[in-house]
Motif scaffolding. Structure first.
Motif, PDB file in Angstrom:
ATOM      1  N   GLY A 104      34.474  68.619  24.170  1.00 23.65           N
ATOM      2  CA  GLY A 104      35.607  68.285  25.026  1.00 23.65           C
ATOM      3  C   GLY A 104      36.940  68.308  24.294  1.00 23.65           C
ATOM      4  O   GLY A 104      37.053  68.739  23.140  1.00 23.65           O
TER       5      GLY A 104
ATOM      6  N   THR B  77      34.285  66.262  30.375  1.00 25.47           N
ATOM      7  CA  THR B  77      33.976  65.929  28.979  1.00 25.47           C
ATOM      8  C   THR B  77      35.125  65.263  28.239  1.00 25.47           C
ATOM      9  O   THR B  77      34.963  64.915  27.063  1.00 25.47           O
TER      10      THR B  77
ATOM     11  N   TYR C 198      31.657  73.027  33.387  1.00 21.97           N
ATOM     12  CA  TYR C 198      32.024  72.087  32.328  1.00 21.97           C
ATOM     13  C   TYR C 198      33.537  72.135  32.125  1.00 21.97           C
ATOM     14  O   TYR C 198      34.094  73.212  31.870  1.00 21.97           O
TER      15      TYR C 198
ATOM     16  N   PRO D 265      30.179  61.572  29.288  1.00 20.68           N
ATOM     17  CA  PRO D 265      30.672  62.584  30.227  1.00 20.68           C
ATOM     18  C   PRO D 265      30.360  62.210  31.670  1.00 20.68           C
ATOM     19  O   PRO D 265      29.294  61.659  31.970  1.00 20.68           O
TER      20      PRO D 265
ATOM     21  N   SER E 221      35.670  59.383  33.039  1.00 16.92           N
ATOM     22  CA  SER E 221      34.572  58.500  32.667  1.00 16.92           C
ATOM     23  C   SER E 221      35.034  57.058  32.526  1.00 16.92           C
ATOM     24  O   SER E 221      36.133  56.782  32.029  1.00 16.92           O
TER      25      SER E 221
END
Length: 228
Positions: free
Chosen positions: A13, A210, A184, A196, A191
Motif C-alpha cells: 500500500g 490497503t 486492490y 486492509p 480501515s
C-alpha cells in the motif's frame, strides 16, 4: 513474469516516505506491486524512491502511479502547480548532493509507471476502479486528464470538501466491479482495525483498500497473493 509464476505477488500500500517499513515489505522473493504514493509526508522519500528504482532495475517489482507521485513528476517537469510542504520536502531530499542524478531517474520512472495493471482476475490501481480499465490499456499518468485517469489517481469524489480540507470521497465504483474480480487500491484510508479494508459490491466484485497511513502516523500494509 517468471517471478510472479514462481513466487507470487506482494501488494504494498501507500508508503509516503516510510523507508524502514518499505525496506521490510520488499525483503521477499515475491514480485512487488506497490500501489502508488511512494513519496511525501514520511521521513525519507528519497530513500524510498531509490529502493523502488532498484526493484525496477532488478525486475523485482513495479509501482502503480499515485497522485503524489504524479505531482512530483509534474514538479520535476517544471510545471506550475501548487507547491505544498510535503512536496517541497521531497524535492529537497532528492536534490541532496548524495543523490546526484536521482531526480532524473525518478522522473523517468514516474513517466513510465502504469496507471493501472490487470493480472488475471486482479486489478491494481491507486485511487479507484473505472469500467474503462477492463478494455483500455493504462493511460499515460503525466498526460491529459480523462475520466479513467482521474479515477485511477484520485478515486471518486463528490465535489465537496471535508472539514480536514480533503475532498469528500464516495465508493459507488465498488458496485461496478465484475463478479470474481478483486481491485486492490490505496489512496483512501478506510480501515478502522489496522488491517486492509474489504468491501464487495452489488455485482459481486471486491475492493481491497490497503492504505493504513504509512508516513502519516499509521503503518504500511502488504498482502501476499499466490494466484492473482
Amino acid at each position: 513474469m517468471t517471478r510472479i509464476r514462481e513466487h507470487g505477488i506482494r501488494v504494498v500500500g501507500d508508503v509516503h516516505g516510510d523507508f524502514n517499513a518499505f525496506r521490510h515489505a520488499t525483503a521477499t522473493d515475491r514480485f512487488i506491486i506497490q500501489l502508488g504514493d511512494l513519496v511525501d509526508h514520511g521521513p525519507d522519500s528519497a530513500g524510498v524512491m531509490e529502493l523502488m528504482l532498484e526493484l525496477l532495475e532488478q525486475q523485482r517489482g513495479l509501482f502503480i502511479l499515485g497522485n503524489h507521485d504524479r505531482k512530483l513528476g509534474r514538479a520535476l517537469e517544471g510545471r506550475r502547480l501548487r507547491r505544498d510542504p510535503p512536496l517541497e520536502e521531497t524535492l529537497r531530499q532528492i536534490s541532496l548532493p548524495e543523490y546526484e542524478g536521482l531526480p532524473e531517474r525518478i522522473y523517468g520512472a514516474i513517466d513510465q509507471a502504469p496507471t493501472w495493471l490487470r493480472i488475471g482476475r486482479s486489478l491494481f490501481v491507486h485511487g479507484g476502479f473505472h469500467t474503462a480499465m477492463l478494455s483500455l490499456p493504462p493511460m499515460p499518468g503525466l498526460g491529459e486528464m480523462s475520466a479513467p485517469l482521474s479515477r485511477a489517481l484520485f478515486g471518486e469524489t463528490t465535489g465537496r470538501m471535508q472539514p480536514d480540507g480533503y475532498p469528500e470521497r464516495r465508493l459507488t465504483w465498488i458496485n461496478r466491479i465484475p463478479e470474481g474480480m478483486t481491485v486492490y487500491v490505496g489512496h483512501d484510508r478506510r480501515s478502522t482495525d489496522g488491517r486492509p479494508w474489504r468491501r464487495t459490491g452489488r455485482l459481486g466484485g471486491t475492493a481491497v483498500f490497503t492504505d493504513l497511513g504509512a508516513g502519516k502516523g499509521g503503518h504500511l500494509a502488504w498482502i501476499d497473493l499466490n494466484e492473482p
